[in-house]
Write an enzyme that holds these catalytic residues in place. Sequence first.
Site, mmCIF file in Angstrom:
data_model
loop_
_atom_site.group_PDB
_atom_site.id
_atom_site.type_symbol
_atom_site.label_atom_id
_atom_site.label_comp_id
_atom_site.label_asym_id
_atom_site.label_seq_id
_atom_site.Cartn_x
_atom_site.Cartn_y
_atom_site.Cartn_z
ATOM 1 N N HIS A 102 49.984 35.934 38.595
ATOM 2 C CA HIS A 102 49.342 36.314 39.862
ATOM 3 C C HIS A 102 48.814 35.139 40.679
ATOM 4 O O HIS A 102 48.409 35.315 41.819
ATOM 5 C CB HIS A 102 48.188 37.288 39.609
ATOM 6 C CG HIS A 102 46.939 36.631 39.109
ATOM 7 N ND1 HIS A 102 46.757 36.333 37.793
ATOM 8 C CD2 HIS A 102 45.842 36.178 39.747
ATOM 9 C CE1 HIS A 102 45.590 35.746 37.638
ATOM 10 N NE2 HIS A 102 45.010 35.625 38.808
HETATM 11 C C1 UD1 Z 1 41.855 36.872 43.107
HETATM 12 C C2 UD1 Z 1 41.175 35.514 42.950
HETATM 13 C C3 UD1 Z 1 41.748 34.815 41.734
HETATM 14 C C4 UD1 Z 1 41.645 35.695 40.492
HETATM 15 C C5 UD1 Z 1 42.274 37.055 40.770
HETATM 16 C C6 UD1 Z 1 42.041 37.972 39.596
HETATM 17 C C7 UD1 Z 1 40.503 34.482 45.074
HETATM 18 C C8 UD1 Z 1 40.829 33.448 46.083
HETATM 19 N N1 UD1 Z 1 41.436 34.679 44.113
HETATM 20 O O1 UD1 Z 1 43.234 36.626 43.339
HETATM 21 O O2 UD1 Z 1 41.021 33.617 41.502
HETATM 22 O O3 UD1 Z 1 42.330 35.065 39.451
HETATM 23 O O4 UD1 Z 1 41.667 37.632 41.935
HETATM 24 O O5 UD1 Z 1 42.972 38.994 39.549
HETATM 25 O O6 UD1 Z 1 39.472 35.092 45.154
HETATM 26 N N2 UD1 Z 1 45.955 43.548 46.263
HETATM 27 C C9 UD1 Z 1 46.202 44.891 46.197
HETATM 28 N N3 UD1 Z 1 45.242 45.695 45.651
HETATM 29 C C10 UD1 Z 1 44.065 45.229 45.179
HETATM 30 C C11 UD1 Z 1 43.804 43.865 45.259
HETATM 31 C C12 UD1 Z 1 44.759 43.031 45.800
HETATM 32 O O7 UD1 Z 1 47.265 45.353 46.612
HETATM 33 O O8 UD1 Z 1 43.246 46.039 44.688
HETATM 34 C C13 UD1 Z 1 46.999 42.657 46.812
HETATM 35 C C14 UD1 Z 1 46.890 42.457 48.322
HETATM 36 O O9 UD1 Z 1 48.202 42.366 48.828
HETATM 37 C C15 UD1 Z 1 46.208 41.111 48.432
HETATM 38 C C16 UD1 Z 1 46.742 40.376 47.214
HETATM 39 O O10 UD1 Z 1 46.880 41.372 46.211
HETATM 40 O O11 UD1 Z 1 46.503 40.448 49.634
HETATM 41 C C17 UD1 Z 1 45.840 39.264 46.715
HETATM 42 O O12 UD1 Z 1 44.511 39.752 46.469
HETATM 43 P P1 UD1 Z 1 43.259 38.759 46.531
HETATM 44 O O13 UD1 Z 1 42.045 39.455 46.093
HETATM 45 O O14 UD1 Z 1 43.222 38.069 47.844
HETATM 46 O O15 UD1 Z 1 43.634 37.617 45.510
HETATM 47 P P2 UD1 Z 1 44.128 37.714 44.006
HETATM 48 O O16 UD1 Z 1 45.511 37.161 43.951
HETATM 49 O O17 UD1 Z 1 43.904 39.062 43.465
HETATM 50 N N1 UDP Z 2 43.718 42.301 32.611
HETATM 51 C C1 UDP Z 2 43.746 43.682 32.535
HETATM 52 N N2 UDP Z 2 44.861 44.333 32.992
HETATM 53 C C2 UDP Z 2 45.939 43.679 33.518
HETATM 54 C C3 UDP Z 2 45.882 42.270 33.581
HETATM 55 C C4 UDP Z 2 44.753 41.612 33.134
HETATM 56 O O1 UDP Z 2 42.802 44.298 32.058
HETATM 57 O O2 UDP Z 2 46.903 44.327 33.919
HETATM 58 C C5 UDP Z 2 42.504 41.585 32.140
HETATM 59 C C6 UDP Z 2 42.764 40.527 31.102
HETATM 60 O O3 UDP Z 2 42.797 41.076 29.809
HETATM 61 C C7 UDP Z 2 41.593 39.587 31.333
HETATM 62 C C8 UDP Z 2 41.375 39.657 32.828
HETATM 63 O O4 UDP Z 2 41.969 40.887 33.252
HETATM 64 O O5 UDP Z 2 40.432 40.076 30.671
HETATM 65 C C9 UDP Z 2 42.004 38.496 33.516
HETATM 66 O O6 UDP Z 2 42.018 38.717 34.888
HETATM 67 P P1 UDP Z 2 43.101 38.064 35.859
HETATM 68 O O7 UDP Z 2 44.267 37.573 35.087
HETATM 69 O O8 UDP Z 2 43.331 39.019 36.953
HETATM 70 O O9 UDP Z 2 42.279 36.854 36.526
HETATM 71 P P2 UDP Z 2 41.884 35.377 36.065
HETATM 72 O O10 UDP Z 2 41.283 35.431 34.716
HETATM 73 O O11 UDP Z 2 43.108 34.543 36.135
HETATM 74 O O12 UDP Z 2 40.928 34.966 37.115
#
Ligand code: UD1
Ligand code: UDP
Length: 361
Positions: free
Chosen positions: A204
């Site tokens: 992601h």
């Molecule tokens: C964010 C964090 C990242 C973290 C991740 C955990 C920032 C800059 N990044 O990244 O550090 O590792 O969360 O998962 O804060 N979207 C959906 N539904 C949702 C949420 C997101 O469809 O409920 C899609 C949207 O298209 C959105 C994209 O995912 O534009 C990215 O979401 P965003 O929260 O901006 O960043 P993450 O990649 O989730």
């Molecule tokens: N996780 C989850 N379901 C998923 C993917 C991840 O519950 O489909 C959990 C995972 O076990 C861990 C956390 O989400 O505890 C990690 O989050 P993510 O990878 O979104 O973000 P990051 O840690 O890179 O910020």
Amino acid sequence: MLKIITVLGARPQFIKTCILSQLLRFKHNEIMIHTGQHYDYNMSNIFFNELQIPKPDYNLCIGSGNHGFQTGNMLIKLEDIYLKEKPDLIIVYGDTNSTLSGALCASKLLIPVAHIEAGLRSFNINMPEEQNRLLTDHISTLLFVPTNTAKSNLRSEGIVDHVYNVGDIMFDTLIKFKYIAEKKSQIIEKLNCSINNYIVATIHRAENTNDVNRLKGIIEALNECNENIVLPLHPRTKKCIKDNGILVSGKIKVIEPIGYLDMLQLETHCKKIVTDSGGIQKEAYLMKKPCVTLRDETEWIETIECGWNELVGTDKYKIIEAIVNIPFEKAHPALFGDGNTSEKIVEIINKEERFLLRPSF
Ligand code: UD1
Ligand code: UDP
């Protein structure tokens, strides 16, 4: 008793808060603000339900958008709430846009900030997470670091006061829910996986999804590595795969993001893990699973140093080679504390209570 506002908004932050929130509420008044950064059921509510996290007192419903839009709108809405609630302390977790907004808004109002998972560095300032964590650390009052490396990173930036190595808060949640997952989750049966004979993969990171060549390298490696792969797909990655017409082999079990219990269960019984997630690199280590990390650098260098994690970037051949060859290491030092991080944080907050600058509002 302190009035504490916890600000969170993204999936890993729900997982991090669950035990600390419970413990804080014995003595303090905790108000929870969900920024709405993550909003799909399986990116947000599922964690509140499974982990029995109290319903947030506020949901800012910010949703998705560019960094400025997201961070700016959070700031505006948080300021109204901080001014109304007049908290003594703000708690933020990790390195997302919700983290930075929560901390920055507090700092401007001279409200003390506690940063949990402070001090981590990838030394790649192009990462939004690196910007968020660096800025947050420099405006935080209490810095709870998970490792000695994080502590020394802070020291080299001149941050030495009120820095506490308390271990990793995700370990607390993992310990509590691993056995509950074993009892409740049926994901292994549902996906027809055989124990120790599949790989769990997640992708992601912005640097992998915003660059189509990087994403292609990863997907081609998964397509061609000749392993059974389960891929719970973050919505961001799903969209990039679709928009760019990247072919995902029908042999890969591509599923929607899953809840924490299903994720723990998949991690517990897999052979190896392939990921660009920060949290999952740690979980792989804690579960004693070899991990192939799809990044050029990591904040969790201890896992690399002791041989359980390998950094491979996104080159297809390097990924395949690592998936095949990464060893199953025997030595497994306690890198992330002993699973009582939340307890330690509460003790320190209680001790620091009288030193916290009371905002005058
Ligand atoms: C964010 C964090 C990242 C973290 C991740 C955990 C920032 C800059 N990044 O990244 O550090 O590792 O969360 O998962 O804060 N979207 C959906 N539904 C949702 C949420 C997101 O469809 O409920 C899609 C949207 O298209 C959105 C994209 O995912 O534009 C990215 O979401 P965003 O929260 O901006 O960043 P993450 O990649 O989730
Ligand atoms: N996780 C989850 N379901 C998923 C993917 C991840 O519950 O489909 C959990 C995972 O076990 C861990 C956390 O989400 O505890 C990690 O989050 P993510 O990878 O979104 O973000 P990051 O840690 O890179 O910020």
